[in-house]
Write a protein that holds these residues in place. Sequence first.
Motif, PDB file in Angstrom:
ATOM      1  N   VAL A 457       0.853  -1.191   0.000  1.00 44.75           N
ATOM      2  CA  VAL A 457       0.000   0.000   0.000  1.00 44.75           C
ATOM      3  C   VAL A 457       0.886   1.237   0.000  1.00 44.75           C
ATOM      4  CG1 VAL A 457      -1.739   1.328   1.262  1.00 44.75           C
ATOM      5  CG2 VAL A 457      -1.888  -1.169   1.186  1.00 44.75           C
ATOM      6  N   GLY A 458       0.611   2.161  -0.913  1.00 44.62           N
ATOM      7  CA  GLY A 458       1.436   3.357  -1.025  1.00 44.62           C
ATOM      8  C   GLY A 458       0.614   4.620  -1.143  1.00 44.62           C
ATOM      9  N   ILE A 459       1.272   5.744  -0.889  1.00 38.13           N
ATOM     10  CA  ILE A 459       0.644   7.062  -0.975  1.00 38.13           C
ATOM     11  C   ILE A 459       1.342   7.847  -2.082  1.00 38.13           C
ATOM     12  CG2 ILE A 459       0.113   9.207   0.234  1.00 38.13           C
ATOM     13  CD1 ILE A 459       0.342   7.643   2.871  1.00 38.13           C
ATOM     14  N   GLY A 460       0.559   8.475  -2.943  1.00 39.87           N
ATOM     15  CA  GLY A 460       1.114   9.292  -4.016  1.00 39.87           C
ATOM     16  C   GLY A 460       0.498  10.675  -4.040  1.00 39.87           C
ATOM     17  N   TYR A 461       1.300  11.647  -4.474  1.00 44.76           N
ATOM     18  CA  TYR A 461       0.845  13.041  -4.529  1.00 44.76           C
ATOM     19  C   TYR A 461       1.120  13.627  -5.908  1.00 44.76           C
ATOM     20  CZ  TYR A 461       0.764  12.905   0.610  1.00 44.76           C
ATOM     21  OH  TYR A 461       0.505  12.583   1.924  1.00 44.76           O
ATOM     22  N   VAL A 649      -3.429  10.096  -3.358  1.00 42.93           N
ATOM     23  CA  VAL A 649      -4.038   8.801  -3.653  1.00 42.93           C
ATOM     24  C   VAL A 649      -3.443   7.735  -2.749  1.00 42.93           C
ATOM     25  CG1 VAL A 649      -4.277   6.984  -5.398  1.00 42.93           C
ATOM     26  CG2 VAL A 649      -4.551   9.391  -6.053  1.00 42.93           C
ATOM     27  N   LEU A 650      -4.293   6.891  -2.205  1.00 42.91           N
ATOM     28  CA  LEU A 650      -3.873   5.706  -1.458  1.00 42.91           C
ATOM     29  C   LEU A 650      -4.187   4.494  -2.326  1.00 42.91           C
ATOM     30  CD1 LEU A 650      -2.805   4.753   1.384  1.00 42.91           C
ATOM     31  CD2 LEU A 650      -5.211   4.339   1.954  1.00 42.91           C
ATOM     32  N   ALA A 651      -3.147   3.717  -2.675  1.00 44.61           N
ATOM     33  CA  ALA A 651      -3.321   2.611  -3.612  1.00 44.61           C
ATOM     34  C   ALA A 651      -2.668   1.344  -3.078  1.00 44.61           C
ATOM     35  CB  ALA A 651      -2.728   2.960  -4.972  1.00 44.61           C
ATOM     36  N   GLU A 652      -3.249   0.221  -3.463  1.00 47.25           N
ATOM     37  CA  GLU A 652      -2.701  -1.090  -3.114  1.00 47.25           C
ATOM     38  C   GLU A 652      -2.361  -1.836  -4.394  1.00 47.25           C
ATOM     39  OE1 GLU A 652      -3.728  -4.790  -0.119  1.00 47.25           O
ATOM     40  OE2 GLU A 652      -5.384  -3.665  -1.033  1.00 47.25           O
ATOM     41  N   VAL A 653      -1.195  -2.515  -4.416  1.00 47.38           N
ATOM     42  CA  VAL A 653      -0.753  -3.255  -5.593  1.00 47.38           C
ATOM     43  C   VAL A 653      -0.601  -4.723  -5.232  1.00 47.38           C
ATOM     44  CG1 VAL A 653       1.018  -3.497  -7.363  1.00 47.38           C
ATOM     45  CG2 VAL A 653       0.471  -1.220  -6.466  1.00 47.38           C
ATOM     46  N   ASP A 654      -1.209  -5.559  -6.041  1.00 49.98           N
ATOM     47  CA  ASP A 654      -1.025  -7.008  -5.899  1.00 49.98           C
ATOM     48  C   ASP A 654       0.270  -7.370  -6.620  1.00 49.98           C
ATOM     49  OD1 ASP A 654      -1.078  -9.840  -6.387  1.00 49.98           O
ATOM     50  OD2 ASP A 654      -3.223  -9.829  -5.937  1.00 49.98           O
ATOM     51  N   LEU A 663      -7.660   2.805  -2.947  1.00 52.73           N
ATOM     52  CA  LEU A 663      -8.345   2.687  -1.663  1.00 52.73           C
ATOM     53  C   LEU A 663      -8.976   3.991  -1.201  1.00 52.73           C
ATOM     54  CD1 LEU A 663      -5.619   0.563   0.178  1.00 52.73           C
ATOM     55  CD2 LEU A 663      -7.620  -0.251  -1.083  1.00 52.73           C
ATOM     56  N   ASP A 664      -8.357   5.104  -1.528  1.00 50.59           N
ATOM     57  CA  ASP A 664      -8.878   6.403  -1.092  1.00 50.59           C
ATOM     58  C   ASP A 664      -8.301   7.476  -2.003  1.00 50.59           C
ATOM     59  OD1 ASP A 664     -10.419   8.112   0.386  1.00 50.59           O
ATOM     60  OD2 ASP A 664      -9.506   7.626   2.318  1.00 50.59           O
TER      61      ASP A 664
END
Length: 793
Positions: A457-461, A649-654, A663-664
């Motif tokens: 799970v990571g956060i991007g701006y 952005v909050l994202a999850e990568v498989d 996610l958000d």
Amino acid sequence: MCTMRERPSVRESELMGEGLIGARVTRQEDVRLLTGRARYIDDVQVPGMLEAAVLRSPLPHARIVRVDVTGASAHPGVFAVITGEDVVSSTKTPQPVIWSNLPDMRTAEHHALAVGKVRYPGQGVAAVAAKDRATAEDALELIEVEYEELPAVSTLEQALADGAPKLYEDWPDNIAGTGTIPMGDVSAAFAEADVVLTESFRFARQMGTPIETRGVVATWDPFTDRLDVWLSTQAPNLARELFGEIFGLSMDRIRVRTPDVGGGFGNKFDFYAEEVVAAILSRRTGKPVKLIEDRAESFVANAHSREQKIDVELAAKDDGTITGLRATVYGVLGGVLGSAGASPCWTTTALLTGPYAIPNVELNLVAVMTNRSPYGSFRGYGLPKANFVHEHLVEQLAKRLGVDAHTVRRKNFIPPEAFPYQSPVFVYDNGRYEDCLDLCLKAVEAAGWAERRGNGVGIGYSFHNELTGFGPSRIVNLAGLGHSGFDEEVVRVDSTGHVTVHTGMSAIGQGIHTTLAQVAAQTLGVPLDHVTVLSGDTDSCPYTGYGTAASRGAAVGGAAVLNASTRLRAKILRVAGHLLEVSPDDLSLEDGVVSVNGVPGKEVTLAAIGDAAYRRLNGVWPEDETPTLEEREVYDPVNVATSFGCTAVLAEVDRETGVVTLLDYLIAHDCGTVINPMIVDGQLHGGAAQAIGGALYEELVYGADGRMETTSFTGYLLPTATEIPPFSVSHMTTPADHVPGGFKGMGEAGVIGGGAAIAHAVEDALREYDVDITALPITPPRLLAAMKRGARR
């Protein structure tokens, strides 16, 4: 009368004039749209109407040896069949290109149907008008076309290769034009740099996909020689002008009406071949002709966008100060120039510096023709690609220096005291970029994202600024636009004291009727449900130069309504002062009643003033005032208005499949004075949804032979409700000093920063792989390949 008539929701009627600007008012369009009472272009029925269909080339590049329409012409129920030669004999000019940004731009002639050669799969070759669509499509199968297939240059690399087949034999190559935007001393900046970054970016070909496809109903009256057109368009006045140019008609003989528009997204700003075809078929048959594209046609006939290759170098000091930027933008255009020309690619080039004060730049554009569909307008225009580039470079510079990316952003933001700021092309009016970044970071902190970061799970701006309120007519004319940017609005109080706003803007679902009604109601001091907004008819509505595009509805249309309403209010107070025998300065106008300050009961209603203005002037109406209560405003902005925002952005990568799950999603945004927060939030949400599609899913694919392979939504993937995360918006307000009301636009804001923020969230989620994302969309196969490359570094 204009064709679209809207009133605010009854349940909002208690909201009076004061405080309406800034109120969350229910959109006045919604009841009619949600109850199925909207009227779209395919709902338009005209007596005696025929329906048309277009025969399209399956080949990307070929000479047309022969077109035999004998069988189609003889088919029962067919009224007319036309080819490219018929188009040439029926028109005065080729298809228009209204933007010519490059000094050496080549604009080879092309027509509404191909003449001599086809240059992209889907280009129209012939058209049929018949008693119904099914008959027209049956007749298309009877048209015999003999092609001499030519080598296709479908990709940028093929088009630029030495000895590449040329789309236009009289050109030296496939380059339509080049241009350079210089500022400062870029050579010195790179020579003195402590850090130099080099990167190449690729953006896939994409398009807007409004629920309603494009359509037109054209009636060329054989007795009056007048052209009456129903058109699903964002720019009715521009369309009217272009019809006039193509057919050599004066404007008084052309009428363009716009019904409800089921989404535009820029696609319906452009002027298309089918609109001309329908008019010619109507003239040939003496009957109205309807031409509606089906969904499969839309993938080749609608404007394509986004596809670019951008090579960039960045120079910086070891303290994080960016000193220079050198870039070449390759715009991958189509086989013919669309009406927007290379303008979206030029916009990318001109705005590559974004919100950052970079003193030395050399920004180059190379516009390249390929055997693909024409390039045109799409929400965000060139800004999403420019934003992706400058935000990626900021992230990479921070990584190189071992500092936080926000530190680099703060170091290079244009500071508030530097405004108005001269960028490489445009003057930015104002901005509080650090405050907006802080607002976004606080929202992320409050949402608890830090605790969720890790384990894929990571956060991007991404930080963006946006040119809105387009645009000053003389400036945009100098920049190559062959049309104006002003807006004309008419505000009228009738004999019952109710208000009508006449606008030339198109309602395409963005809530423009509600927005303008709120401005008029507050300014005039009347209840919101006393305001009606009319649009959609060039015969009776005012002239709006650029139409509904470029985030200009509130900033230009709203400003014009405000100015007209302000003058009208002053006249109302003068008349009321005469009736009440007091100075206008001693009066207040609220809830449709003019009262004397401090004297309870001494008042006159707006209805009484309206009655006097139109019906019973004698002994009541001031002799020095003209009858009626109407004001007309032509507002031509002196500058664009610059909105800005930060996306997180909050994202999850498989890691096994490469699938990205959002996610958000948070946006901090500033569009000056907010007229209706609910509409602003909706526009930001909608833009963000399109940013998600562009970042993760959407791509128009051509085969190795140059033929289009994407023909439906089974191949062109759009995000659905299951892929869209929760959205949250935080607002701040920095009014535009030069725009009445302080309004700025925001219709494209949501789509601009989303791609970069999503990419950075994915990179953060996969930080152990050292993934570097430089292309969109981020499909699972591409992401898995990037993970392998990163793991090997």
